[in-house]
Scaffold this motif. Structure first.
Motif, mmCIF file in Angstrom:
data_model
loop_
_atom_site.group_PDB
_atom_site.id
_atom_site.type_symbol
_atom_site.label_atom_id
_atom_site.label_comp_id
_atom_site.label_asym_id
_atom_site.label_seq_id
_atom_site.Cartn_x
_atom_site.Cartn_y
_atom_site.Cartn_z
ATOM 1 N N SER A 204 0.844 -1.197 0.000
ATOM 2 C CA SER A 204 0.000 0.000 0.000
ATOM 3 C C SER A 204 0.879 1.246 0.000
ATOM 4 O O SER A 204 1.971 1.261 0.579
ATOM 5 C CB SER A 204 -0.911 -0.001 1.234
ATOM 6 N N PHE A 205 0.405 2.281 -0.697
ATOM 7 C CA PHE A 205 1.020 3.613 -0.733
ATOM 8 C C PHE A 205 2.326 3.683 -1.524
ATOM 9 O O PHE A 205 2.921 4.754 -1.616
ATOM 10 C CB PHE A 205 1.287 4.161 0.688
ATOM 11 N N VAL A 206 2.826 2.576 -2.074
ATOM 12 C CA VAL A 206 4.109 2.600 -2.791
ATOM 13 C C VAL A 206 3.894 2.207 -4.250
ATOM 14 O O VAL A 206 2.831 1.715 -4.626
ATOM 15 C CB VAL A 206 5.134 1.654 -2.117
ATOM 16 N N THR A 207 4.939 2.399 -5.065
ATOM 17 C CA THR A 207 4.790 2.192 -6.509
ATOM 18 C C THR A 207 5.163 0.789 -6.966
ATOM 19 O O THR A 207 5.085 0.489 -8.151
ATOM 20 C CB THR A 207 5.641 3.222 -7.286
#
Length: 603
Positions: A4-7
């Motif tokens: 979550s929240f990362v690429t």
């Protein structure tokens, strides 16, 4: 959700056969690269094999990945594929798949490393400290720090969510506390005035009870200005707890429940309640107030057996106050210990405790070999074998003298003998078993080492006397037992606490009359106790030491992200460091240099 929240789409440790055919984007460090054919990408969760494309269309990707130095940070996008039959790696959780790289980017290239990151590469601790940010990439340190985080989170759940404790942050800048360890001083801008960094939040947690908070808890940073040891650091962390209207039994039940709830599953179950023994029992049987109960070799009192003998040094010892004769039996000592080992043990007792040691060896025919045997008849020798439960090839170490000195010496030899036996191949202490033990009924006061006619607190000056011994506090304080309790795990103290003095009058008497301390330093606490302080008690668990025992680390430095060195220095940031006279001027401080250092600075 770790993505979550990362690429990235996935971590390097999660891809399996079920992901075959999917396009994924991974980020990580290059752990290994082989001949431009494949590389192993690593992140915090694991490893994934990346297949480097060999076709002309992807030549730029091949060039990029083939030339990237080990430990460079890269992004790889590609297709998850099953490894060819026979090329699976059962030692890797991701060993059934590989990722065929389609695109790649070097996010940061790594220069030549001071050491290899691989765990099997041995490096000096000083080098590890200097490049701690690289050392943190190792699998073991990653595991230790993540397990520590999980255990602390479980402790928070148990205390705050299940039992209504309040997490309170207490000040780091405070004032000097009388007695105890040396404190770090912090200069202020007022001439001659200094803060102290607290050894623990002891006074604050007691004041919180006076304030009616009832149940307090904190993951507390503590500071002691003393040399580092394998299980000590100048700054350390403790799980700090205080409760109102509680007794010793309540604190012990709380801690047993806390540890059971937060204990990692992979370390097996722990059984409660934990056994307990008094301080006097621990000293008599193990020679220490923190016994390792994973193995036997307990101290045996043979005073009564030898009282009727004609052995001069024995009789001399028994005539003295608190005189005793005790022994430990080293199993299979003849087989596992060399003569130099026995001499080393005897020399250790002599140099550390000024205690003479006599050895007794049980020969293969069952007879005894010792300087003592000429004073003992066959029947007495046979009885001695029974008293000590000796078997063939056992070695007994015997000591005569003052009770505490003899017990302390034999307790130390017990541990040294265990080290020697294990070094020779005999397993005594299983690091995967966990033996908890409560030690209770400590003396409230002990004679000061530097001046035995004066007393100091065995725990700290706020510890309450045992209810049965309260009257002795005013007539013979040396005989007073305390309401102090220690938690021991595998021979290491992992926690200590007490029921506190909640009477201002009694606290003032202890400080002024018994300890001869200036009570003015604690005037704020003494005054607080006069405003309706409830009965209260608490405990602190040494988090660093506890985690190091759980993961079987040789030092607490292996469970702290950025520890200090053995000498208390930060080798990475080179702290402590010098400051200029101009910077010190605001604090009204001038440095008086020793002549040698002054000359070195000038040169």
């Amino acid at each position: 959700d770790l993505n979550s929240f990362v690429t990235r789409t996935n971590t390097c440790g999660e891809l399996r056969s079920a992901h075959v055919g999917q396009e994924v984007t991974l980020y990580g460090w290059i752990q290994y690269q082989r001949q431009g054919l494949f590389l192993v990408l690593r992140d915090f969760q694991g490893l994934t094999q990346i297949l480097i494309p060999q076709d002309e269309a992807h030549s730029h990707v091949k060039t990029l990945l083939s030339n990237a130095p080990v430990e460079s940070v890269v992004r790889v996008t590609g297709i998850v594929s099953a490894r060819p039959p026979g090329q699976e790696n059962p030692r890797m959780p991701t060993g059934d798949i590989e990722v065929k790289a389609e695109t790649a980017e070097i996010l940061n290239s790594c220069k030549k490393l001071p050491f290899e990151i691989k765990d099997f590469m041995k490096k000096s601790e000083a080098l590890r400290m200097q490049y701690r940010y690289l050392d943190l990439r190792s699998v073991q340190l990653q595991y230790n720090l993540r397990l520590r985080s999980q255990i602390v989170m479980r402790m928070r759940e148990y205390l705050c969510n299940l039992h209504g404790f309040v997490d309170v942050e207490t000040p780091t800048l405070f004032k000097r506390t009388p007695g105890g360890a040396k404190e770090f001083l912090v200069p202020s801008r007022e001439a001659g005035k200094f803060y102290s960094l607290p050894q623990s939040p002891q006074q604050f947690k007691q004041l919180l009870m006076v304030g009616g908070l009832d149940r307090y808890f904190q993951v507390a940073r503590c500071y002691r200005d003393e040399g580092s040891r394998p299980d000590r650091q100048p700054e350390f962390t403790q799980i700090d707890i205080e409760m109102s209207f509680v007794d010793q039994a309540g604190i012990r039940r709380l801690i047993e429940g806390l540890l059971q709830y937060s204990w990692p599953e992979e370390r097996g179950c722990i059984t409660t309640p934990f056994p307990s023994m008094t301080y006097e029992e621990a000293l008599a049987d193990y020679g220490t107030d923190k016994p390792d109960t994973r193995f036997g070799m307990k101290i045996v009192d043979i005073s009564d057996f030898l009282r009727r003998s004609d052995i001069q040094f024995v009789q001399n010892a028994l005539r003295c106050p608190h005189g005793t004769v005790k022994a430990i039996c080293i199993p299979q000592g003849v087989r596992y210990l060399k003569n130099k080992d026995l001499e080393s043990l005897k020399e250790s007792a002599k140099s550390q405790f000024n205690q003479e040691i006599m050895e007794i060896i049980c020969r293969p025919d069952g007879s005894l070999k010792s300087l003592l045997t000429k004073f003992l008849g066959e029947k007495q020798q046979s009885e001695l074998i029974q008293v000590l439960n000796m078997q063939v090839d056992d070695v007994v170490l015997l000591a005569a003298g003052e009770h505490k000195q003899v017990c302390s010496a034999l307790g130390s030899l017990r541990l040294e003998s265990a080290d020697l036996l294990e070094a020779a191949g005999l397993v005594l202490r299983d690091p995967t078993t966990f033996h908890f033990l409560w030690v209770v009924d400590f003396p409230l006061f002990l004679p000061k080492e530097e001046n035995p006619t004066e007393l100091e607190s065995a725990h700290h000056p706020f510890t309450a006397p045992h209810p049965s011994d309260t009257s002795l506090l005013y007539s013979d304080p040396t005989k007073v037992r305390s309401q102090h309790y220690d938690l021991v795990l595998n021979g290491s103290e992992v926690g200590g606490g007490s029921i506190r003095i909640h009477s201002a009058e009694q606290q003032r008497f202890v400080l002024e009359k018994v300890l001869k301390e200036d009570s003015e330093l604690l005037s704020h606490l003494l005054e607080a106790l006069e405003f309706g302080a409830p009965p209260h008690g608490g405990i602190a668990l040494g988090l660093d030491r506890l985690i190091s025992l759980i993961v079987d680390a040789p030092s607490i430095r292996d469970v702290i992200a950025f520890p200090k060195s053995f000498r208390g220095r930060d080798l990475m940031g080179n702290a402590p460091g010098y400051v200029t006279p101009e910077e010190l001027e605001a604090y009204h401080i001038q440095v008086s240099w020793p002549p040698a250092e002054k000359e070195a600075k000038q040169n």
